[in-house]
Design an enzyme around this catalytic site. Sequence first.
Site, mmCIF file in Angstrom:
data_model
loop_
_atom_site.group_PDB
_atom_site.id
_atom_site.type_symbol
_atom_site.label_atom_id
_atom_site.label_comp_id
_atom_site.label_asym_id
_atom_site.label_seq_id
_atom_site.Cartn_x
_atom_site.Cartn_y
_atom_site.Cartn_z
ATOM 1 C CG ASN A 1 -0.204 0.043 2.538
ATOM 2 O OD1 ASN A 1 1.015 -0.134 2.588
ATOM 3 N ND2 ASN A 1 -0.935 0.238 3.618
ATOM 4 C CG PHE B 1 0.508 6.232 -1.663
ATOM 5 C CD1 PHE B 1 0.418 7.624 -1.649
ATOM 6 C CD2 PHE B 1 -0.045 5.537 -0.603
ATOM 7 C CE1 PHE B 1 -0.200 8.299 -0.599
ATOM 8 C CE2 PHE B 1 -0.661 6.198 0.445
ATOM 9 C CZ PHE B 1 -0.745 7.581 0.453
ATOM 10 C CD GLU C 1 -2.833 10.398 -3.536
ATOM 11 O OE1 GLU C 1 -3.128 9.265 -3.986
ATOM 12 O OE2 GLU C 1 -3.423 10.921 -2.562
ATOM 13 C CG ASN D 1 4.054 -0.028 10.827
ATOM 14 O OD1 ASN D 1 2.920 0.320 11.132
ATOM 15 N ND2 ASN D 1 4.289 -0.819 9.792
ATOM 16 C CB SER E 1 -5.627 12.415 2.204
ATOM 17 O OG SER E 1 -5.244 11.326 1.389
ATOM 18 C CG HIS F 1 -2.094 3.324 9.137
ATOM 19 N ND1 HIS F 1 -3.201 2.516 9.280
ATOM 20 C CD2 HIS F 1 -1.265 2.669 8.278
ATOM 21 C CE1 HIS F 1 -3.044 1.429 8.539
ATOM 22 N NE2 HIS F 1 -1.894 1.500 7.924
ATOM 23 C CB ALA G 1 -9.033 3.926 3.922
#
Length: 378
Positions: free
Chosen positions: A136, A138, A140, A240, A277, A294, A296
């Site tokens: 996941n 990315f 953007e 994390n 977002s 963190h 969706a």
Amino acid sequence: MGNCIQNLSDGITLIAADDTWIEGKAIQQLETTARLPGMQRVAGMPDLHPGRGYPIGAAFFSTGRLYPALVGNDIGCGMALWRTDIATAKLNLDKLEKRLGNLDGPLDDDWIERVASFGLPPCGHEHSLGTIGGGNHFAELQQLDQLYDQVAVEALGLDRRHLLLLVHSGSRGLGEAILREQVDRFSHQGLEQGTDDCAHYLARHDGALRFAEANRQLIALRMLDRLRADGSQVLDVNHNLVSPAQVEGVDGWLHRKGATPADRGVMVIPGSRGDYSYLVEPVADPRSLFSLAHGAGRKWMRSECKDRLSARYRVEQLARTALGSRVICGDRGLIYEEAPEAYKAIDSVVGALREAGLLRVLARLKPVLTYKTRGECC
């Protein structure tokens, strides 16, 4: 206010509204972690979903013992937001996409000085610095879509006239190597506080945090260089990690796996690549273990996404979103796995946190161009 903070049982809290999508397996995994030796409290966020044995989108507070497996294999994964000087007026997505080219390969030799400036200790994974990774992750380009607190947004140096850049990545193969070492030596039993083994893990863990932060900076700088633009970092928050913490007078270890610290100031909670977002101001609350969602959160397992969607969408269709943005993803399997339908609606996640009194929304951000991978030889 507060109705979305549910006490499932002693020491187990779930932050969710009545209509928040939460899988039963994720709740079971949350309950499993609550039974680990030394575990005092666990808190699931609205983006809670099942992981490999332990849930993602949760925080865990233990005493006397910490658990590398609860942090996972991507230590330091997090979000960095940058302001840029790319004008929103007369955007040319074809030109931006072409200029970005392929960002999957290692940095060129002319980046050596920039990498050295971070002062990272040798770790054997330097070749992956400046790369986004899979899953996941990315980078953007976004634009301010709605302002809910103009003064607060402008104080961060953000405005509608220029694009933002949000980078989501972590420690790449380094975090995986650290977790593998721990699991091979100790399985999932955790590490006793104060031992040499615990100190060894924490030293490597903290090095991976620095690596992940440097990686996000290098990704942003690399993209800005390709786009012939300038920019500066507004925020960078890991989601994390494990860190010493005090919760209601008790000293212990706060683990976050896909949970963003709520005591580090303003942060971004991103939706899927076809969703908005949100820029938010957190409220640090012990009931949520000082954490927020963190993102969706997944709704579907990766293995089932292509079968669910391939009859409805071609790859080319998934590269365009309902919000008018583009997704660069040359991996045909990954673009199905990362389709917006595979994720919860971001409004349901942020809405539950807002109703719980855990954040204040400052702005809504709209995706413009998302880079995941070119899916070709580097």
